[in-house]
Design an enzyme around this catalytic site. Structure first.
Site, PDB file in Angstrom:
ATOM      1  N   ARG A  56       0.823  -1.219   0.000  1.00 48.86           N
ATOM      2  CA  ARG A  56       0.000   0.000   0.000  1.00 48.86           C
ATOM      3  C   ARG A  56       0.859   1.272   0.000  1.00 48.86           C
ATOM      4  O   ARG A  56       0.469   2.292  -0.582  1.00 48.86           O
ATOM      5  CB  ARG A  56      -0.928  -0.027   1.220  1.00 48.86           C
ATOM      6  CG  ARG A  56      -1.901   1.154   1.298  1.00 48.86           C
ATOM      7  CD  ARG A  56      -2.841   0.954   2.493  1.00 48.86           C
ATOM      8  NE  ARG A  56      -3.569   2.156   2.843  1.00 48.86           N
ATOM      9  CZ  ARG A  56      -4.743   2.532   2.330  1.00 48.86           C
ATOM     10  NH1 ARG A  56      -5.328   1.767   1.427  1.00 48.86           N
ATOM     11  NH2 ARG A  56      -5.337   3.639   2.723  1.00 48.86           N
ATOM     12  N   ILE A  82      -7.099   7.815  -1.358  1.00 46.61           N
ATOM     13  CA  ILE A  82      -6.985   6.356  -1.346  1.00 46.61           C
ATOM     14  C   ILE A  82      -7.849   5.886  -0.186  1.00 46.61           C
ATOM     15  O   ILE A  82      -7.768   6.425   0.920  1.00 46.61           O
ATOM     16  CB  ILE A  82      -5.527   5.889  -1.199  1.00 46.61           C
ATOM     17  CG1 ILE A  82      -5.448   4.352  -1.169  1.00 46.61           C
ATOM     18  CG2 ILE A  82      -4.842   6.491   0.005  1.00 46.61           C
ATOM     19  CD1 ILE A  82      -4.013   3.811  -1.167  1.00 46.61           C
ATOM     20  N   SER A  83      -8.724   4.937  -0.440  1.00 44.87           N
ATOM     21  CA  SER A  83      -9.704   4.522   0.559  1.00 44.87           C
ATOM     22  C   SER A  83      -9.044   3.871   1.765  1.00 44.87           C
ATOM     23  O   SER A  83      -7.948   3.298   1.678  1.00 44.87           O
ATOM     24  CB  SER A  83     -10.710   3.537  -0.047  1.00 44.87           C
ATOM     25  OG  SER A  83     -11.488   4.162  -1.034  1.00 44.87           O
ATOM     26  N   GLN A  84      -9.714   3.957   2.894  1.00 41.62           N
ATOM     27  CA  GLN A  84      -9.332   3.268   4.126  1.00 41.62           C
ATOM     28  C   GLN A  84      -9.114   1.781   3.827  1.00 41.62           C
ATOM     29  O   GLN A  84      -9.875   1.169   3.078  1.00 41.62           O
ATOM     30  CB  GLN A  84     -10.476   3.464   5.116  1.00 41.62           C
ATOM     31  CG  GLN A  84     -10.382   2.718   6.413  1.00 41.62           C
ATOM     32  CD  GLN A  84     -11.705   2.804   7.174  1.00 41.62           C
ATOM     33  OE1 GLN A  84     -12.753   3.080   6.588  1.00 41.62           O
ATOM     34  NE2 GLN A  84     -11.644   2.565   8.465  1.00 41.62           N
ATOM     35  N   ILE A  87     -12.240  -0.522   4.063  1.00 36.16           N
ATOM     36  CA  ILE A  87     -13.291  -0.407   3.051  1.00 36.16           C
ATOM     37  C   ILE A  87     -12.839  -1.048   1.737  1.00 36.16           C
ATOM     38  O   ILE A  87     -13.646  -1.631   1.008  1.00 36.16           O
ATOM     39  CB  ILE A  87     -13.729   1.052   2.858  1.00 36.16           C
ATOM     40  CG1 ILE A  87     -15.163   1.112   2.290  1.00 36.16           C
ATOM     41  CG2 ILE A  87     -12.790   1.832   1.995  1.00 36.16           C
ATOM     42  CD1 ILE A  87     -16.230   0.668   3.238  1.00 36.16           C
TER      43      ILE A  87
END
Length: 239
Positions: A56, A82-84, A87
């Site tokens: 990531r 950038i999404s959690q 999620i």
């Protein structure tokens, strides 16, 4: 969760962290999966394995690399995030990928979600509204070896009809309603996960197609940046 950075850590112009080793990042990913994802009842073993493998920190701007494994979304520029991690895992798990699917992703961003999907599916097509982000994501994914991801720039609400149908569709931005072109491009027996609602708050929906019938399951509340395009929000609606 922050990486345990030492005082001598720094970020050079190329984004390399002077004091953080690959082992540090691996440990951070394991902790991310254990504390943020598994404990929130995402149990799909293939998804958990991919979340532990995909780096990531390679998919965030250099200045946020030390925060890449935090339990939060992070800015990536152009008003996008950038999404959690949770999620990303929850949406991916909802698709129930087995490994031979053709997947459409709407909203490439920096390419992290596409990389996770690439670990689980045969082929991933991804559409990004902003051309600079699409170009950067395509280069990043290629450099990191995700050769089964094909990034396109354009209006994601229109999908990519030239490559349809898709066994799964993941929409990584919030739509005021489910875009009709995406429903049309979903294969019989396919699944779509999409956040739907207002600009500020949405509900994550899972849509299963059975011939011409679409069954919707509400998954959980969420908050995404707006989906821009002909079947989404106008750019002036973006918060």
């Amino acid at each position: 969760m922050r990486l345990p950075l030492r005082r001598r850590d720094f970020m050079d112009a190329s984004g390399n962290s002077g004091g953080v080793t690959p082992a540090d990042y691996e440990q951070a990913r394991r902790e991310m999966v254990d504390t943020q994802i598994r404990k929130r009842h995402v149990t799909n073993s293939r998804v958990l394995e991919c979340m532990e493998r995909v780096p990531r920190h390679e998919f965030v701007p250099a200045e946020f690399r030390a925060r890449a494994y935090e339990d939060a979304p992070l800015p990536i520029g152009e008003g996008q995030t950038i999404s959690q991690p949770y999620i990303v895992a929850a949406m991916t798990a909802a698709l129930g990928l087995q490994g031979n699917e053709r997947v459409l992703e709407i909203g490439t961003g920096f390419g992290y979600q596409a990389a996770v999907l690439a670990c689980l599916a045969r082929e991933v097509f991804s559409v990004e509204f902003r051309a600079p982000l699409a170009t950067q994501a395509a280069e990043r994914l290629s450099r990191l070896g995700y050769t089964n991801v094909h990034v396109h720039s354009g209006d994601g609400t229109l999908g990519l009809p030239e490559f349809a149908p898709y066994d799964a569709i993941l929409v990584a931005a919030a739509a005021p309603s489910v875009p009709a072109p995406l429903l049309a491009q979903l294969a019989d027996g396919g699944r779509m996960v999409v956040p739907v609602g207002g600009v500020e708050n949405q509900d994550l929906r899972l849509i299963d197609r059975n011939q011409d019938t679409f069954r919707t399951t509400m998954l959980e509340p969420c908050r995404f940046v707006p989906l821009l395009g002909a079947h989404g929000w106008k750019e002036s609606s973006e918060s």
